[in-house]
Design a protein around this motif. Structure first.
Motif, PDB file in Angstrom:
ATOM      1  N   GLY A 364       0.914  -1.036   0.051  1.00  0.00           N
ATOM      2  CA  GLY A 364      -0.090   0.140   0.021  1.00  0.00           C
ATOM      3  C   GLY A 364       0.937   1.398   0.049  1.00  0.00           C
ATOM      4  N   ALA A 365       2.111   1.204   0.520  1.00  0.00           N
ATOM      5  CA  ALA A 365       2.758   2.308   0.457  1.00  0.00           C
ATOM      6  C   ALA A 365       3.739   2.598  -0.744  1.00  0.00           C
ATOM      7  N   LEU A 366       3.918   1.456  -1.580  1.00  0.00           N
ATOM      8  CA  LEU A 366       4.926   1.511  -2.615  1.00  0.00           C
ATOM      9  C   LEU A 366       4.445   2.484  -3.432  1.00  0.00           C
ATOM     10  N   GLY A 367       3.019   2.840  -3.864  1.00  0.00           N
ATOM     11  CA  GLY A 367       2.645   3.986  -4.716  1.00  0.00           C
ATOM     12  C   GLY A 367       3.290   5.262  -4.284  1.00  0.00           C
ATOM     13  N   GLY A 368       3.417   5.675  -2.926  1.00  0.00           N
ATOM     14  CA  GLY A 368       3.977   6.735  -2.408  1.00  0.00           C
ATOM     15  C   GLY A 368       5.360   6.895  -2.680  1.00  0.00           C
ATOM     16  N   VAL A 369       6.108   5.670  -2.708  1.00  0.00           N
ATOM     17  CA  VAL A 369       7.454   5.668  -2.620  1.00  0.00           C
ATOM     18  C   VAL A 369       7.881   5.962  -4.117  1.00  0.00           C
ATOM     19  N   VAL A 370       7.105   5.229  -5.224  1.00  0.00           N
ATOM     20  CA  VAL A 370       7.370   5.378  -6.451  1.00  0.00           C
ATOM     21  C   VAL A 370       6.990   6.878  -6.927  1.00  0.00           C
TER      22      VAL A 370
END
Length: 741
Positions: A364-370
């Motif tokens: 769920g946090a991957l989008g923010g990191v990308v």
């Protein structure tokens, strides 16, 4: 890759023949125009060998430079290139910029926290050096190792261009990339310039190789290489801009030539170019892929020939139908994979740490990191470099400094590049696309980097040396070839134009057509612009002896170039000498500082409490050395006063030294009432500081190439046996001394 050399390749004339392709690689006499550089030499009309007439020329007696030999020589050059870059790699004191980049890389290694900061450029070095430091420890050698390895392997990129260059030119390009003094010096420097140049050039070479072989599998590694270029330094954007501009000029040349041939710009754009595009796309169709052992030079497939036949394609609307359409879909698919590879590389390096590792366990946090790795990084870049005052400087002084560095650090490259362009464009009349492309790229870099750079730094010239290395390789090989030819007896076998004599086409950017071939696969019977046939002897060269004067001139030029390159590399090797200011950047300390810092490290290891005190100073309204809160240097940015200490923080952090400082304006006797075992002051404060210290040894060193000295005072009792020291009150060079920063 094409197959093993055919018997025709045994002729030593292939030393400089374009690519050394075999007849088996060009069945049916495929025009070398369609495989630039792959044609065999035409040694005599109708394929006659001078040896058959009993004339054993000098080049007949030389070892054959076939494909296997060329690869072996390239590997040998590359091995020497790596070795030169690794020898005594830690022998030069860190430059100011090396100290800044590697200090924060070390902090990332210790804390696991890192985020992109445009002012210190891309995240490649911190991320890679985190691994290197974990393996071998944080030393000067280890910090420079990634750049040295990439710079040392750079010559291998020449192998990917073997369809576009003669074997002699491929070898010359490898030699230039291995031995140019600027590339050698800044390959031994913990900075990103050689990295971005190598990765961006590799991306281009892989794309060119894929085009020449008709093999789309090269696109994905090309995307990876371009992604790596963007992780090193932001001027990767300038490489892409140069590529686009050079390609636009090549297309313009093609348009003008086609219009001259057809007399109609409309016919070229709406008929000839769609047919040509369809032909190229048709050979990318799944069932029309060439044998991987033959590649591009295997000749046109039936689908390609049909698609490219005059009138078979009715405008751009038909380009994506049938076989060309299938090829276009394959191209789009591989292009998408290359784009994905590029994106993955960029996201991996630019993603903030430790957020990246946390996101791998929390999708769920991957989008923010990308988003932070891409859009966030772009926003930071634009804010720092897009609308800032970094480029607010006069152009002409920066251009003068750029040209001065090129004159001292790359005179052979510049000279042979001019020769190479003259030979390729006017003597051979080939105007090969790769040579023209690299020339435009190099000229744009010479004119553009004085605008783009924020300081007058010699390392910027690296970005012009790399593209100019390609025409320089052509010039270097041409001079060597001319020298060998001059030593041969004039037997009536010399040709009009080197390109024709070597089996190349006058213009490798021309349309793919088929010409008659001689017994060894070289095209014959073509006419030069003057009307002479390629098999005709050169006018006035039917008899006579060797041209010893021409051979001597060529030999002297090559010896002078080799001697100049070797001498410059010896002179600049680990140099911190102000006499080399044209190639070195101003913020380079003297190398004798390393011995003193070794003493400081030993003192800090055995000391309890504060280890080092910086004596704060003020100069030109700026605060120097003093940092009110030393913990601010745990995470960037640490503040402008802290940067005046560089590169010392790198060495002190390695020693795990406890650092403090005194404010400027405080009397030395007050600031040093209870001094730690090491006190560091500017040269202009050294006399007053020395009066406040008792039992300390003073070590004075150049802190910059000119204008700044630093004095390191070490407690004799803490250091053990007294060390030899330079006078503590040696006059400093005025800050306004001449020269470039």
């Amino acid at each position: 890759m094409s197959g093993p050399a055919a018997p025709g390749d045994g002729d030593p004339a292939d030393v400089d023949a374009p690519g050394g392709a075999d007849p088996v690689d060009a069945p049916g006499g495929a025009d070398p125009v369609d495989a630039p550089g792959e044609g065999d030499p035409v040694d005599a009309p109708g394929g006659a060998d001078p040896a058959a007439d009993g004339a054993r020329t000098l080049r007949d007696r030389l070892p054959t430079l076939d494909r296997t030999t060329l690869l072996q020589l390239l590997l040998g050059v590359t091995a020497l290139s790596v070795a030169v870059r690794l020898v005594d790699l830690g022998g030069r004191a860190f430059h100011w910029d090396e100290g800044r980049v590697m200090y924060w890389a070390l902090r990332y290694h210790e804390t696991g926290r890192h985020a992109y900061r445009p002012i210190v450029h891309g995240p490649f070095l911190p991320v890679v050096n985190d691994v290197v430091f974990g393996l071998v420890g944080p030393t000067d050698f280890a910090a420079r190792l990634p750049v040295a390895i990439v710079g040392g392997l750079f010559p291998l990129v020449a192998w990917l261009l073997r369809d576009r260059l003669r074997p002699g030119e491929v070898l010359a390009l490898a030699l230039v990339l291995a031995a140019n003094p600027l590339l050698v010096y800044y390959s031994r420097f913990a900075r990103n310039d050689v990295l971005v140049a190598a990765f961006a050039t590799l991306a281009l070479a892989l794309a060119v190789r894929g085009h020449d072989r008709g093999d789309l599998r090269y696109l994905v590694p090309s995307g990876v290489a371009l992604g790596l270029a963007f992780t090193t330094k932001e001027n990767a954007l300038l490489y892409v801009a140069c590529y686009a501009g050079a390609l636009a000029l090549l297309l313009d040349h093609r348009l003008l030539r086609d219009v001259r041939e057809t007399g109609s710009a409309r016919g070229v754009v709406l008929e000839r170019w769609p047919a040509r595009a369809a032909a190229h796309l048709a050979r990318l169709a799944p069932d029309e892929q060439p044998d991987r052992g033959r590649g591009r030079s295997a000749g046109p497939s039936r689908a390609e020939s049909a698609a490219g036949r005059e009138g078979s394609v009715d405008g751009w609307g038909d380009v994506l139908s049938g076989q060309p359409g299938a090829g276009a879909r394959r191209l789009a698919g591989h292009g998408a994979l290359a784009g994905l590879a590029f994106l993955l590389v960029v996201v991996f390096f630019y993603a903030p740490r430790p957020a990246l590792w946390s996101a791998l366990g929390d999708p769920g946090a991957l989008g923010g990191v990308v988003r932070e790795a891409t859009l966030g990084s772009w926003s930071k870049f634009v804010a720092e470099w897009g609308g800032s005052s970094h480029q607010a400087h006069d152009y002409l002084p920066f251009l003068r400094g750029f040209l001065e560095t090129a004159a001292y650090g790359a005179p052979a490259v510049v000279t042979f590049a001019v020769v190479g362009v003259a030979v390729d464009w006017y003597v051979d009349a080939r105007r090969r696309a790769l040579v023209a492309f690299a020339t435009y790229w190099g000229v744009a870099s010479v004119l553009g980097y004085p605008v783009a750079t924020d300081i007058e730094a010699p390392w910027a010239v690296v970005h012009a040396v790399v593209p100019l290395s390609i025409p320089a390789a052509v010039g270097l090989a041409a001079v060597a070839r001319a020298g060998l030819t001059a030593l041969e007896p004039a037997t009536g076998d010399r040709r009009v134009g080197t390109a024709v004599a070597d089996g190349g086409s006058p213009d490798d950017d021309a349309d793919s057509t088929t010409h008659p071939v001689d017994a060894r696969g070289g095209a014959v019977g073509r006419r030069s612009d003057s009307g002479a046939r390629s098999g005709d002897p050169a006018p006035g060269i039917g008899t006579g002896g060797r041209d010893l004067v021409g051979a001597a001139l060529a030999g002297l030029l090559l010896l002078a170039a080799a001697g100049g390159v070797a001498g410059a590399n010896v002179d600049y090797f680990n140099s911190a000498d102000p006499e080399d200011r044209e190639v070195l950047q101003w913020a380079q300390p003297d190398n004798d500082l390393l011995a003193t810092l070794g003493t400081v490290e030993r003192v800090a290891e055995g000391n309890d409490g504060p280890d080092v005190l910086f004596v704060g100073s003020q100069r030109g309204g700026r605060t120097l050395f003093h940092v009110a809160d030393e913990s601010s240097a745990d995470q960037p940015p640490a503040g402008p006063a802290w940067t005046t200490r560089l590169p010392l923080p790198w060495y002190l952090a390695r020693a795990d030294a406890t650092v403090t400082s005194s404010p400027p304006g405080v009397a030395p006797r007050t600031a040093l009432a209870d001094p730690p075992p090491v006190v560091i002051a500017y040269g202009w404060d050294a006399t007053n500081v020395s009066r406040a210290l008792d039992g300390y040894e003073a070590h004075r060193h150049r802190f910059k190439l000119w204008g700044e000295d630093v004095v390191v005072f070490v407690d004799r009792s803490a250091a053990g046996a007294p060390a030899a020291a330079t006078p503590a009150v040696r006059p400093a060079v005025p800050l306004e001394a001449g020269g470039r920063r």
